[in-house]
Design an enzyme around this catalytic site. Structure first.
Site, mmCIF file in Angstrom:
data_model
loop_
_atom_site.group_PDB
_atom_site.id
_atom_site.type_symbol
_atom_site.label_atom_id
_atom_site.label_comp_id
_atom_site.label_asym_id
_atom_site.label_seq_id
_atom_site.Cartn_x
_atom_site.Cartn_y
_atom_site.Cartn_z
ATOM 1 N N GLY A 6 0.839 -1.182 0.000
ATOM 2 C CA GLY A 6 0.000 0.000 0.000
ATOM 3 C C GLY A 6 0.869 1.224 0.000
ATOM 4 C CB THR A 7 0.062 4.808 0.273
ATOM 5 O OG1 THR A 7 -0.874 4.696 -0.778
ATOM 6 C CG2 THR A 7 0.824 6.111 0.155
ATOM 7 C CG ASP A 18 -9.482 5.189 6.465
ATOM 8 O OD1 ASP A 18 -10.289 5.602 5.604
ATOM 9 O OD2 ASP A 18 -8.396 4.670 6.174
#
Length: 370
Positions: free
Chosen positions: A40-41, A166
């Site tokens: 992922g980032t 989130d």
């Protein structure tokens, strides 16, 4: 607000946070013991198969590590988020919240996080159903997910005094055939005050990160004060995902893309721009995908599909897809979707009200599905 998103497979990487049992300090070894689960980032997640100890087979771990190219930028954000998430998770003891197992430093000084392992994420399940044209998630599975995650949110909001911040399908983990669902990824969670609120004006150091597509209207409108109902709106959009099999608003905007005859090759990595502030827990389900991506926000003309089309829908209730004919088994699920995505936070139910509603309807749901 962070406007990063996790669009469907062609435009985003899947998120699979497989995490496992760790009770003692660990040293992260090099390959081949580490097997990539996804990236992922700024981070990657690895499966670590442990050797037997004293003749006993030990379950694998999944370890979240910071990517080398991220470390090269000398940005401490991702390391700070791992430490922050570990600090939160070690205090959260709930059957519907992913279990904390340990944190350890690598030889380069960075922190790695190990957690309880689940089979997959809800987001990955929904992507597979979409790709295989299987239709909405079975009502019994959605109902189980709603009840489990509502229990987790009730605990977070009332006892832990935290806003998850989130919530989306890739942050819901699933064990087995929906034996139990667990909430994960607390790297951007925010503390709630005694009133169950977050006052950004009084606490300028706090920042709602989240993911744009799942953000509630009060975040889009940059309200000075929000409460736990911000999570409830995002939860309503997770319920939407189980019905539509795509992220909120994405189905509608994808239709715009079809109308302008943009194919998958046009919406490619070359046309995709990564938001560096994207939540560090958007982890891919496959090792072949190398980065989380988002749509480039430039247009060649006024009709071209762009990120602006998605952003204009942030904080709104997406229409349910007309292609799926939902049976009566979904009535309670659809009702909860509408209630959770009310524009005004005070019109949304609390997490406790949601799971109590599920319990009250559990007998009817079970009977109808037999």
């Amino acid at each position: 607000m962070d406007t990063s998103e996790t669009p469907r497979r062609q435009l985003r990487n899947s998120h699979l946070e497989n995490v496992q049992n760790l009770s003692t300090p660990i040293r992260i070894p090099p390959s081949p013991m580490l097997k990539t689960l996804g990236m992922g980032t700024g981070v990657s997640v690895y499966r670590l198969d442990r050797s037997p100890r004293l003749g006993q087979i030990r379950s694998p771990w999944a370890v979240k590590k910071i990517l080398k190219n991220t470390l090269a930028k000398k940005d401490k954000l991702f390391d700070e988020r791992i430490v922050y998430e570990a600090d939160i998770l070690r205090k959260l003891k709930h059957p519907n919240i992913v279990g904390y197992r340990g944190i350890v430093k690598s030889t380069d000084g960075t922190n790695n996080l190990a957690l309880e392992m689940c089979t997959t994420s809800l987001g990955s399940i929904l992507e597979e159903r979409h790709d295989e044209h299987l239709g909405p998630l079975p009502a019994r599975h959605t109902f189980k997910m709603i009840m489990d995650i509502a229990h987790a949110l009730d605990f977070l909001h009332t006892e832990a005094k935290l806003l998850h911040g989130d919530l989306k399908s890739f942050n819901v983990l699933v064990k087995g055939e929906f034996e139990i669902c667990k909430l994960c990824d607390f790297g951007v969670s925010l503390p709630l005050d005694d009133k169950g609120e977050i006052n950004f004006q009084k606490n300028p150091q706090l920042n709602y990160v989240g993911t744009g597509l799942w953000s509630p209207p009060e975040i889009v409108d940059e309200a000075e004060i929000i409460d736990s109902k911000a999570d409830i709106f995002s939860f309503g959009l997770v319920i939407y995902e189980t019905l539509a099999l795509v992220p909120p608003h994405f189905g509608t905007v994808a239709e715009l893309a079809d109308e302008t005859e943009i194919d998958d090759d046009e919406v490619s990595k070359e046309n995709i721009e990564q938001d560096p502030t994207m939540d560090d827990d958007d982890v891919a389900a496959t090792a072949d995908d190398e980065e989380d991506t988002e749509l480039d926000d430039t247009k060649e003309n006024d009709d071209e599909f762009s990120l602006a089309d998605l952003e204009s829908a942030y904080g709104t209730r997406p229409p349910l897809p007309v292609a799926f004919q939902l049976s009566d088994d979904y009535n309670c699920i659809v009702e909860l979707f509408y209630l959770c995505t009310n524009a005004l936070s005070e019109d949304r139910p609390s997490a406790r009200t949601i799971w109590q509603c599920c319990e009250n309807n559990a007998a009817n749901i079970t009977t109808s599905l037999e």
